[in-house]
Design an enzyme around this catalytic site. Structure first.
Site, mmCIF file in Angstrom:
data_model
loop_
_atom_site.group_PDB
_atom_site.id
_atom_site.type_symbol
_atom_site.label_atom_id
_atom_site.label_comp_id
_atom_site.label_asym_id
_atom_site.label_seq_id
_atom_site.Cartn_x
_atom_site.Cartn_y
_atom_site.Cartn_z
ATOM 1 N N CYS A 119 0.804 -1.190 0.009
ATOM 2 C CA CYS A 119 0.044 -0.044 -0.155
ATOM 3 C C CYS A 119 1.013 1.317 -0.012
ATOM 4 O O CYS A 119 1.692 1.640 -1.069
ATOM 5 C CB CYS A 119 -1.061 0.151 1.170
ATOM 6 N N HIS B 297 -3.424 -5.288 0.118
ATOM 7 C CA HIS B 297 -2.965 -5.932 1.495
ATOM 8 C C HIS B 297 -2.909 -7.454 1.440
ATOM 9 O O HIS B 297 -3.787 -7.871 2.503
ATOM 10 C CB HIS B 297 -3.778 -5.258 2.446
ATOM 11 N N GLU C 74 -0.998 -9.123 3.319
ATOM 12 C CA GLU C 74 -0.578 -9.317 4.461
ATOM 13 C C GLU C 74 -1.759 -9.394 5.702
ATOM 14 O O GLU C 74 -1.485 -10.118 6.758
ATOM 15 C CB GLU C 74 0.371 -8.413 4.959
#
Length: 228
Positions: A87, A172, A174
């Site tokens: 990001c 994202h 993660e």
């Protein structure tokens, strides 16, 4: 492996990346830029993770450490170290290579598909389509020499590769459930009506299978950048 994690806000954590690092028995160090931590030495880095944050790459007046971070990232990339930017992290990679960062036509917040873009060469292979988590209002031009790997309906430049060791992720992957809850808690003011903005309930209704898919994707990306 000596891994360094650049953190821009206390509520944006590495999520499933931490599990991967533990599996690699990595020596993990956090650089909390928002708290004034110094940047590491380039030679000390075997893997650099650049996390997201609520600020803009362009907010150097409010966050003076952004300027030093961009210079540092350019040095790390020039040294051909493995780098993954998420990001804001992806936007910082683009910015340190001279690309423009600006407001996207629509904010993209929630769970939306990304689609792989056909590209040739020794590049990261991605699933043809996968639903991932997003939380961003800005986008960027691809930096010189970068190859686009994935796009979404709301945002063209989702995943790019720069050289053989650098991956930028506007999305994202993660994200674990705790990450999603933390984002909703701290950034709830952004959850307004929009074509690509989900409600808090929609965001938090993600299944274990969705989070598992993200974990597998993130592991694939990390395995790729640190490959021999």
């Amino acid at each position: 492996m000596r891994a360094y994690v650049l953190q821009h806000a206390p509520f944006e954590e590495p999520g499933n990346i931490l599990h991967w690092l533990q599996q690699q028995q990595a020596e993990t160090h956090y650089c909390r830029l928002y708290a004034g931590d110094p940047l590491p030495l380039v030679d000390a880095i075997d893997l650099l993770i650049v996390l997201g944050g609520p600020m803009s790459v362009n907010d150097e007046a409010d966050y003076p450490w952004l300027k030093a971070e961009k210079v540092f990232l350019a040095q790390v990339i020039a040294a051909e170290k493995p780098v993954v930017g998420i990001c804001l992290g992806a936007q910082l990679i683009a910015a340190c290579q001279g690309a423009r960062i600006y407001a996207n036509h629509s904010k993209e917040i929630g769970w939306f598909d990304i689609t792989a873009v056909s590209a040739t060469g020794d590049l990261l292979a991605l699933p043809s389509k996968i639903k991932v988590f997003h939380w961003h209002g800005e986008t960027f031009d691809l930096p010189p020499g970068a190859v686009l790997l994935a796009r979404s309906e709301a945002c063209t430049n989702q995943i790019f590769q720069l050289g053989q060791r650098v991956i930028g992720l506007q999305c994202h992957p993660e994200t674990i459930e705790e990450n999603a809850r933390s984002m909703v808690l701290h950034c709830a003011d952004e959850l307004v009506d929009g074509s690509f903005i989900q409600t808090a309930d929609e965001i938090l209704s993600a299944t274990d299978a969705q989070y598992q898919q993200l974990s597998q994707l993130m592991a694939q990306i990390l395995d790729y950048v640190v490959r021999k």
